[in-house]
Design a protein around this motif. Sequence first.
Motif, PDB file in Angstrom:
ATOM      1  N   ARG A   1       3.032  69.565  22.337  1.00 38.36           N
ATOM      2  CA  ARG A   1       2.769  71.003  22.261  1.00 38.36           C
ATOM      3  C   ARG A   1       3.875  71.679  21.466  1.00 38.36           C
ATOM      4  NH1 ARG A   1       5.409  73.636  26.813  1.00 38.36           N
ATOM      5  NH2 ARG A   1       6.237  72.057  28.235  1.00 38.36           N
ATOM      6  N   ALA A   2       3.638  72.978  21.205  1.00 33.29           N
ATOM      7  CA  ALA A   2       4.557  73.697  20.325  1.00 33.29           C
ATOM      8  C   ALA A   2       4.922  75.041  20.922  1.00 33.29           C
ATOM      9  CB  ALA A   2       3.913  73.895  18.956  1.00 33.29           C
ATOM     10  N   ILE A   3       6.134  75.482  20.602  1.00 34.27           N
ATOM     11  CA  ILE A   3       6.566  76.818  20.992  1.00 34.27           C
ATOM     12  C   ILE A   3       7.092  77.523  19.748  1.00 34.27           C
ATOM     13  CG2 ILE A   3       8.178  78.185  22.376  1.00 34.27           C
ATOM     14  CD1 ILE A   3       8.303  75.833  24.369  1.00 34.27           C
ATOM     15  N   GLN A   4       6.519  78.690  19.458  1.00 33.36           N
ATOM     16  CA  GLN A   4       7.089  79.535  18.422  1.00 33.36           C
ATOM     17  C   GLN A   4       7.880  80.636  19.107  1.00 33.36           C
ATOM     18  OE1 GLN A   4       4.413  82.182  16.397  1.00 33.36           O
ATOM     19  NE2 GLN A   4       6.124  83.196  15.353  1.00 33.36           N
ATOM     20  N   VAL A   5       9.168  80.701  18.837  1.00 32.90           N
ATOM     21  CA  VAL A   5       9.961  81.824  19.321  1.00 32.90           C
ATOM     22  C   VAL A   5       9.881  82.874  18.225  1.00 32.90           C
ATOM     23  CG1 VAL A   5      12.221  82.641  20.036  1.00 32.90           C
ATOM     24  CG2 VAL A   5      11.452  80.354  20.713  1.00 32.90           C
ATOM     25  N   ASP A   6       9.149  83.925  18.517  1.00 34.41           N
ATOM     26  CA  ASP A   6       8.788  84.886  17.473  1.00 34.41           C
ATOM     27  C   ASP A   6       9.927  85.849  17.203  1.00 34.41           C
ATOM     28  OD1 ASP A   6       7.062  86.125  15.645  1.00 34.41           O
ATOM     29  OD2 ASP A   6       6.520  87.640  17.142  1.00 34.41           O
ATOM     30  N   SER A   7      10.281  85.929  15.935  1.00 30.34           N
ATOM     31  CA  SER A   7      11.318  86.865  15.531  1.00 30.34           C
ATOM     32  C   SER A   7      11.036  87.299  14.105  1.00 30.34           C
ATOM     33  CB  SER A   7      12.691  86.193  15.621  1.00 30.34           C
ATOM     34  OG  SER A   7      13.635  86.923  14.869  1.00 30.34           O
ATOM     35  N   ALA A   8      10.981  88.608  13.889  1.00 26.47           N
ATOM     36  CA  ALA A   8      10.682  89.107  12.552  1.00 26.47           C
ATOM     37  C   ALA A   8      11.879  88.865  11.630  1.00 26.47           C
ATOM     38  CB  ALA A   8      10.347  90.589  12.618  1.00 26.47           C
ATOM     39  N   GLU A   9      13.086  89.124  12.156  1.00 26.24           N
ATOM     40  CA  GLU A   9      14.246  88.927  11.283  1.00 26.24           C
ATOM     41  C   GLU A   9      14.740  87.484  11.396  1.00 26.24           C
ATOM     42  OE1 GLU A   9      17.804  90.965  12.592  1.00 26.24           O
ATOM     43  OE2 GLU A   9      16.840  91.475  14.490  1.00 26.24           O
ATOM     44  N   SER A  10      15.411  87.044  10.362  1.00 25.80           N
ATOM     45  CA  SER A  10      15.879  85.663  10.393  1.00 25.80           C
ATOM     46  C   SER A  10      17.146  85.578  11.247  1.00 25.80           C
ATOM     47  CB  SER A  10      16.081  85.134   8.978  1.00 25.80           C
ATOM     48  OG  SER A  10      17.425  85.162   8.628  1.00 25.80           O
ATOM     49  N   LEU A  11      17.155  84.595  12.127  1.00 25.56           N
ATOM     50  CA  LEU A  11      18.218  84.500  13.125  1.00 25.56           C
ATOM     51  C   LEU A  11      19.319  83.546  12.667  1.00 25.56           C
ATOM     52  CD1 LEU A  11      15.850  84.153  16.222  1.00 25.56           C
ATOM     53  CD2 LEU A  11      16.992  86.240  15.411  1.00 25.56           C
ATOM     54  N   GLN A  12      20.534  83.791  13.123  1.00 23.07           N
ATOM     55  CA  GLN A  12      21.664  82.936  12.757  1.00 23.07           C
ATOM     56  C   GLN A  12      21.895  81.877  13.849  1.00 23.07           C
ATOM     57  OE1 GLN A  12      24.981  85.287  11.243  1.00 23.07           O
ATOM     58  NE2 GLN A  12      23.574  86.464   9.962  1.00 23.07           N
ATOM     59  N   PRO A  13      22.631  80.798  13.473  1.00 24.60           N
ATOM     60  CA  PRO A  13      22.730  79.641  14.375  1.00 24.60           C
ATOM     61  C   PRO A  13      23.135  79.953  15.816  1.00 24.60           C
ATOM     62  CG  PRO A  13      23.564  79.042  12.226  1.00 24.60           C
ATOM     63  CD  PRO A  13      23.229  80.513  12.156  1.00 24.60           C
ATOM     64  N   LEU A  14      24.045  80.902  16.041  1.00 21.87           N
ATOM     65  CA  LEU A  14      24.470  81.177  17.420  1.00 21.87           C
ATOM     66  C   LEU A  14      23.288  81.693  18.243  1.00 21.87           C
ATOM     67  CD1 LEU A  14      26.820  81.335  19.473  1.00 21.87           C
ATOM     68  CD2 LEU A  14      27.173  83.714  18.728  1.00 21.87           C
ATOM     69  N   THR A  15      22.520  82.587  17.657  1.00 23.34           N
ATOM     70  CA  THR A  15      21.360  83.132  18.363  1.00 23.34           C
ATOM     71  C   THR A  15      20.299  82.046  18.570  1.00 23.34           C
ATOM     72  OG1 THR A  15      21.820  85.169  17.171  1.00 23.34           O
ATOM     73  CG2 THR A  15      19.734  85.064  18.367  1.00 23.34           C
ATOM     74  N   ILE A  16      20.119  81.225  17.537  1.00 27.13           N
ATOM     75  CA  ILE A  16      19.131  80.145  17.644  1.00 27.13           C
ATOM     76  C   ILE A  16      19.549  79.171  18.753  1.00 27.13           C
ATOM     77  CG2 ILE A  16      18.138  78.172  16.410  1.00 27.13           C
ATOM     78  CD1 ILE A  16      18.361  79.928  13.847  1.00 27.13           C
ATOM     79  N   ALA A  17      20.834  78.862  18.811  1.00 26.23           N
ATOM     80  CA  ALA A  17      21.323  77.958  19.853  1.00 26.23           C
ATOM     81  C   ALA A  17      21.125  78.575  21.237  1.00 26.23           C
ATOM     82  CB  ALA A  17      22.797  77.630  19.616  1.00 26.23           C
ATOM     83  N   ARG A  18      21.358  79.883  21.341  1.00 27.36           N
ATOM     84  CA  ARG A  18      21.171  80.556  22.635  1.00 27.36           C
ATOM     85  C   ARG A  18      19.700  80.523  23.057  1.00 27.36           C
ATOM     86  NH1 ARG A  18      25.374  85.639  21.695  1.00 27.36           N
ATOM     87  NH2 ARG A  18      27.188  84.532  22.520  1.00 27.36           N
ATOM     88  N   ALA A  19      18.813  80.715  22.084  1.00 27.27           N
ATOM     89  CA  ALA A  19      17.382  80.677  22.394  1.00 27.27           C
ATOM     90  C   ALA A  19      16.977  79.261  22.828  1.00 27.27           C
ATOM     91  CB  ALA A  19      16.578  81.124  21.178  1.00 27.27           C
ATOM     92  N   PHE A  20      17.493  78.250  22.112  1.00 32.27           N
ATOM     93  CA  PHE A  20      17.195  76.873  22.501  1.00 32.27           C
ATOM     94  C   PHE A  20      17.662  76.597  23.925  1.00 32.27           C
ATOM     95  CE2 PHE A  20      16.195  75.420  18.154  1.00 32.27           C
ATOM     96  CZ  PHE A  20      15.209  74.484  18.435  1.00 32.27           C
ATOM     97  N   LEU A  21      18.829  77.125  24.275  1.00 31.96           N
ATOM     98  CA  LEU A  21      19.346  76.886  25.629  1.00 31.96           C
ATOM     99  C   LEU A  21      18.385  77.459  26.677  1.00 31.96           C
ATOM    100  CD1 LEU A  21      21.535  75.795  27.459  1.00 31.96           C
ATOM    101  CD2 LEU A  21      22.786  77.953  27.189  1.00 31.96           C
ATOM    102  N   LYS A  22      17.842  78.655  26.395  1.00 29.40           N
ATOM    103  CA  LYS A  22      16.876  79.239  27.330  1.00 29.40           C
ATOM    104  C   LYS A  22      15.653  78.328  27.481  1.00 29.40           C
ATOM    105  CE  LYS A  22      18.999  83.166  28.162  1.00 29.40           C
ATOM    106  NZ  LYS A  22      19.517  83.512  29.481  1.00 29.40           N
TER     107      LYS A  22
END
Lengths: 248, 312
Positions: A82-103
């Motif tokens: 299965r797939a998960i799209q974490v929807d974000s209009a603006e492009s995110l930087q690695p720290l934010t992406i890592a935080r989202a992955f942790l969630k």
Amino acid sequence: MKILVGIKRVIDYNVRIRVKSDGSGVETDGVKMSINPFDEIALEEALRIREAGNADEVIVVSLGGNECQQQLRTGLAMGADRAIQVDSAESLQPLTIARAFLKLVEKEQAGLVMLGKQAIDGDNSQTAQMLAALWGRPQATFASAVELSGNKAMVTREVDAGLERIEVDLPAVISVDLRLNEPRFVKLPDIMKAKRKPLEVIPVEDLGVAPENDLQFTSHTPPPVREKGIMVEDAAQLVAELKTRGLL
Amino acid sequence: MSNILIIAEHDGQNLNPSTAKCAQCATAIGLPFDIAVLGSSIADVAGQAATIAGTGTVYAVDAAHLGDPLAANHAQEVVAMASGYSHILGPSTTFGRDLMPRIAALLGVNQVTDISAVEGSHHFKRPIYAGNAVVDVVAPEAVTVVATVRVASWKAVDGSGSAAIESRPAAEAAVTHSRYIDLQSGGGERPDLQTASRVISGGRAMGSKENFDLIYSLADLIGAGTGASRAAVDAGFCPNDMQVGQTGKIIAPDLYIAFGISGAIQHVTGIKDAGTIVAVNKDADAPIFEIADIGLAADLFNVIPEMKQLLG
Ligand SMILES: Cc1cc2nc3c(=O)[nH]c(=O)nc-3n(C[C@H](O)[C@H](O)[C@H](O)COP(=O)(O)OP(=O)(O)OC[C@H]3O[C@@H](n4cnc5c(N)ncnc54)[C@H](O)[C@@H]3O)c2cc1C
Ligand SMILES: Nc1ncnc2c1ncn2[C@@H]1O[C@H](COP(=O)(O)O)[C@@H](O)[C@H]1O
């Protein structure tokens, strides 16, 4: 065990990159987009781990606008469950992406996260290490071989001095290098099947994650060009030319 | 207080030249800098770091568990000594790429990757898209700048300094979740690819591991380091540590000679800063000739033996 795999949508590695004349970025209009090549390798490895009976579920995750669902569908066609799209209009930087992955790791109780060693757009090479740090778990970066046994992974890493081996306890984050495997080709029936696999969309705000301490990218410029030089006729001329230039 | 902390790279005996290159970048930023050497029994290495011109203090953090290059252990030590520093710099080598983002995340900041030029204390330039674009990056001033320094872009600071050395015990206990096993080194006695002034590389056209001896023997004649394209490494002709390019090593020798390499962007990005690029390829239309300073359209299996004869 569940494995999360990061899938980033990037400009295809065969495309000739052009910087926009206003310096705001690189040209993406009408440009072919693909899965970051390292992420395809990460997914292939996750699928092999599942096929070997060491994982139950492979979940592909992409952070971005709706267009990244295209790459998630390709991941599903390759064999992700299965797939998960974490929807974000603006492009995110690695720290934010890592935080989202942790969630997502916490939500899914994942035992392994497989990411690319770098995304070939920003060439950052940060996200895996950041996720491991925030999670307080091991990182095994630049992997060219992964062997799971029980609750441990033996990982061979491509480092400047050669091949390094480390052993890590799971859960862990692995970032993969190019020589880890050859990703499988997607077959047409798999593409049809992938359309019916679940793809969940979660707005990034719903994960309680927001950009912080972002870098600003103020201007893009083309790199300095190297001028085409001279051609010589044979080895003797080549050696003579190098000697004239004081290089030999 | 505004100061820079440089994280030294070493193998337990020798300081890697990447450290003195980070010092050059720190000098360009224009703030006082210290160097942290983390490891086990590192008095020698700390001594070498102390000779880097301009260094304030060398902090030698000496503990058995820091002898292994595990980012999880090293990152927590750097974080423990981070307060008071406005910038923390490490090299863009695999050592720095592994470690620095872990530090950045623990400090809650994004990392600036691959600084190739300094425009201001918080304003840098760096290549992206395999070097096909250069971007101006401005880092927030309120938080620590954590960055890797693109070593191919910087010359080493000279070794005329004599900084004070201060030893410290480790601040944190070793992590238990990660264990270093071993390092299988591909390299022999040849000059290190990342610092060699001359580099000779072979591509897919070399055809076999045995044929790579041609590259090695020519390199030995002129004291060169040796490199390869990804295709040559993938084919098993040579070890991974010889790969030059976007996913291998980014190098800047005075002289780079490529034999049987087509010149894909991912390879070329690794040699853009070389002084002189020479290409030998039997296809006169190979893209590598577009960026070569000197090109020779010929069969490498003729050219290398001829060159050896001329130079031998
Ligand atoms: C994400 C990604 C990252 C990559 N990273 C890297 C990287 O870091 N480094 C890298 O090198 N590549 C990298 N690549 C691969 C890159 O795209 C090319 O595939 C690779 O560089 C090709 O290697 P090559 O030039 O040796 O082989 P080829 O492209 O096959 O070229 C061989 C050349 O040899 C010439 N030739 C053949 N026989 C002879 C002869 N007898 N004498 C003289 N010339 C001869 C041919 O004319 C040809 O030009 C990456 C690719 C991707 C997708
Ligand atoms: N927007 C994203 N969506 C999904 N995965 C990502 C994203 N950005 C980065 N990653 C993952 O993190 C890896 C390293 O990216 P980077 O740190 O940007 O070089 C990529 O290869 C992906 O696996």
